[in-house]
Design an enzyme around this catalytic site. Structure first.
Site, PDB file in Angstrom:
ATOM      1  CG  HIS A 230      -0.209   7.469   3.618  1.00 14.13           C
ATOM      2  ND1 HIS A 230       0.414   6.560   2.810  1.00 14.13           N
ATOM      3  CD2 HIS A 230      -1.468   7.003   3.793  1.00 14.13           C
ATOM      4  CE1 HIS A 230      -0.426   5.592   2.503  1.00 14.13           C
ATOM      5  NE2 HIS A 230      -1.587   5.834   3.091  1.00 14.13           N
TER       6      HIS A 230
ATOM      7  CG  HIS B  88      -1.769   1.248   1.316  1.00 19.57           C
ATOM      8  ND1 HIS B  88      -2.660   1.662   0.339  1.00 19.57           N
ATOM      9  CD2 HIS B  88      -1.803   2.189   2.285  1.00 19.57           C
ATOM     10  CE1 HIS B  88      -3.207   2.811   0.723  1.00 19.57           C
ATOM     11  NE2 HIS B  88      -2.708   3.148   1.889  1.00 19.57           N
TER      12      HIS B  88
ATOM     13  CG  ASP C 246      -4.707   6.675   1.537  1.00 21.37           C
ATOM     14  OD1 ASP C 246      -4.136   5.579   1.454  1.00 21.37           O
ATOM     15  OD2 ASP C 246      -5.495   6.979   2.456  1.00 21.37           O
TER      16      ASP C 246
ATOM     17  CD  GLU D 238      -5.890   6.592  10.159  1.00 20.98           C
ATOM     18  OE1 GLU D 238      -5.434   7.393   9.318  1.00 20.98           O
ATOM     19  OE2 GLU D 238      -6.978   6.010  10.046  1.00 20.98           O
ATOM     20  CG  ASP D 239      -2.880   2.158   9.994  1.00 16.41           C
ATOM     21  OD1 ASP D 239      -3.870   2.500  10.666  1.00 16.41           O
ATOM     22  OD2 ASP D 239      -2.883   2.074   8.757  1.00 16.41           O
TER      23      ASP D 239
ATOM     24  CG  ASP E  43     -17.857  12.984 -25.660  1.00 11.22           C
ATOM     25  OD1 ASP E  43     -18.747  12.102 -25.686  1.00 11.22           O
ATOM     26  OD2 ASP E  43     -17.653  13.716 -24.691  1.00 11.22           O
TER      27      ASP E  43
HETATM   28 MN    MN Z   1      -3.409   4.663   3.393  1.00 11.58          MN
END
Ligand code: MN
Length: 488
Positions: free
Chosen positions: A80, A56, A146, A84-85, A267
């Protein structure tokens, strides 16, 4: 690629390909961010059972590179999800990588909590909230990259989650990318989301798409050849020519607008020519109309009159000669980059000054963002100065259900109560901010969760007029006071 050294090498190669002028210090910073985040995420796995970091974080960093972003943002992309993780804190990141990278990672982590819960009413304020919380446009770009990768790997998630994320992306993320003029990202997000968000509509659209595109190869190849020859004759150089097929979601939107009348789609297949100057755009258009008969009313001059999000190009639809209608789009390289990458495009920055005089129409807030870019900043980190303080006078707060309420700065719990519903305002007994009981006069701040406690006996009094600032609340209170006086 299964060797871990290869993954890092291939990332660094991508960086060098996109930023040939990058210095060794920036390059080693990226490598440090890579090693640091890899250790932080060490044991974690992605929903598909593969290592989280490589699967990821590296993929998001590659998208950031693809969007032509600078080394700071590439580091932030690798890092990033650390706040959080993993046990990593913002102060760890400040110490290791400096204020700017830590600020970006913290910003993108905060955005993690914003959720669309199926209420159309608040989509616009959600979008504003998004930008307001992000404060710096780079955070929005990081969040979009993300999301882009999360959409690419939706198949590994449970079904209900797939649909929620897909709809949220179409409602919030794609329009946000569009506002920023990032056309490439808009179609990526929409087309990845569409099959999961609206499966029936997707199937119907895909069927039409397949039947329209069927056997078009020969026509397109022949037109490509003829167009190259014509434009070479006319311009004395060979412009870059390529083809694009309209995205399924964009086709779906158009079909719904045209009551599913396939004959009104002109188009679906477009051939794009990238020429050297604005004058060449018009000259090329002349050469094209000399060769192919244009469909009446289909010539669009988005160079003289750009689309509201800044999109510029000449469009024409022509009869191919074998029963098809093909769109041809003509633009300069600078316009092309600006159309695809919007605010994220370097050209957008460089050309802004020269375009100023031409009354280029844009959304006011994009214009304001561009104003902020005016100071002469060094080449690839110009957007580090791009702060969006456009919502400085607004606050965005949540109801306990996750709806977003948009209020002016200085608004109180009582203002909030009235903005939700007059009845709730009139019977407001008190409120909770992030779960804590507070008086009605308490001012609220962005990102807080505000809950109103109603009391059937509560009713507006003169004192209430001092406790709020919004017109909605004030006029409502005055009205009830008048009625109360009549009754007594
Ligand atoms: Mn992420």
């Amino acid at each position: 690629m299964n060797n871990e050294i290869d993954i890092k090498e291939s990332l660094l190669k991508d960086v060098k390909d996109h930023l040939p002028e990058i210095n060794n210090q920036d390059l080693s910073q990226i490598e440090r961010a890579y090693n640091y985040a890899k250790i932080a995420h060490a044991e974690q796995l992605r929903a598909n059972g593969k290592p989280y970091f490589e699967e990821h974080c590296v993929a998001v960093a590659k998208h950031i590179i693809e969007l032509d972003m600078d080394p700071t943002l590439i580091c932030a992309a690798l890092l990033h999800d650390t706040i959080e993780d993993t046990p990593i804190t913002i102060s760890d990141l400040q110490k290791e990588f400096g204020e700017d990278i830590a600020f970006l990672v913290e910003g993108v982590s905060k955005l993690g909590n914003i959720k669309y819960r199926g209420n159309e009413r608040h989509v616009e304020s959600l979008r504003k909230f998004f930008v307001s919380v992000a404060k710096d446009i780079r955070i929005v770009i990081l969040k979009l990259a993300d999301r882009w990768h999360n959409l690419e790997t939706l198949e590994f998630l449970p079904e209900e989650k797939q649909q929620r994320i897909a709809i949220e992306s179409i409602m919030i993320h794609a329009p946000l990318a569009s506002r920023m003029g990032m056309g490439k990202l808009v179609s990526i997000i929409n087309d990845l989301s569409f099959p999961y968000a609206f499966p029936e509509e997707y199937k119907r659209t895909k069927k039409i798409m397949d039947s329209l595109v069927k056997n078009a190869d020969d026509t397109v190849k022949k037109m490509h050849r003829d167009l190259s020859a014509d434009l070479f004759n006319s311009l004395k150089y060979l412009p870059k020519i390529d083809e694009r097929i309209k995205g399924t979601y964009s086709l779906y939107k158009k079909l719904s607008r045209k009551k599913w009348n396939v004959d009104e789609i002109y188009d679906l297949i477009a051939i794009r020519a990238i020429v050297n100057s604005v004058a060449d755009c018009y000259q090329a258009l002349g050469a094209i109309h000399h060769h192919w008969r244009p469909v009446p009313g289909r010539v669009k001059d988005y160079i003289a009159v750009p689309k509201p999000n800044g999109y510029q190009s000449l469009h024409t639809a022509v009869f191919s000669g074998d029963g098809r209608i093909i769109e041809i789009q003509i633009r300069t390289q600078a316009m092309h980059e600006s159309n695809e990458y919007g605010l994220a495009s370097h050209h957008n920055y460089k050309n802004f000054h020269s375009q100023k005089g031409t009354e280029k129409e844009s959304f006011a807030w994009i214009e304001q963002l561009r104003e902020l870019q005016k100071s002469n900043l060094p080449s690839y980190d110009y957007y580090s100065q791009l702060k969006t303080d456009l919502f400085q006078d607004r606050i965005f707060v949540f109801t306990p259900k996750g709806d977003v309420v948009d209020l002016p700065v200085g608004a109180t719990i009582l203002d909030f109560a009235y903005s939700v519903h007059t009845k709730i305002g009139e019977h407001a007994g008190g409120g909770r901010i992030n779960g804590k009981f507070m008086a009605l006069k308490t001012p609220i701040k962005s990102e807080q969760i505000v809950e109103i406690i109603t009391n059937s006996k509560a009713r507006p009094s003169d004192k209430w007029l001092e406790m709020c600032i919004t017109n909605v609340a004030l006029s409502s209170i005055r009205k009830s006071l008048k009625t109360q006086r009549k009754l007594t």
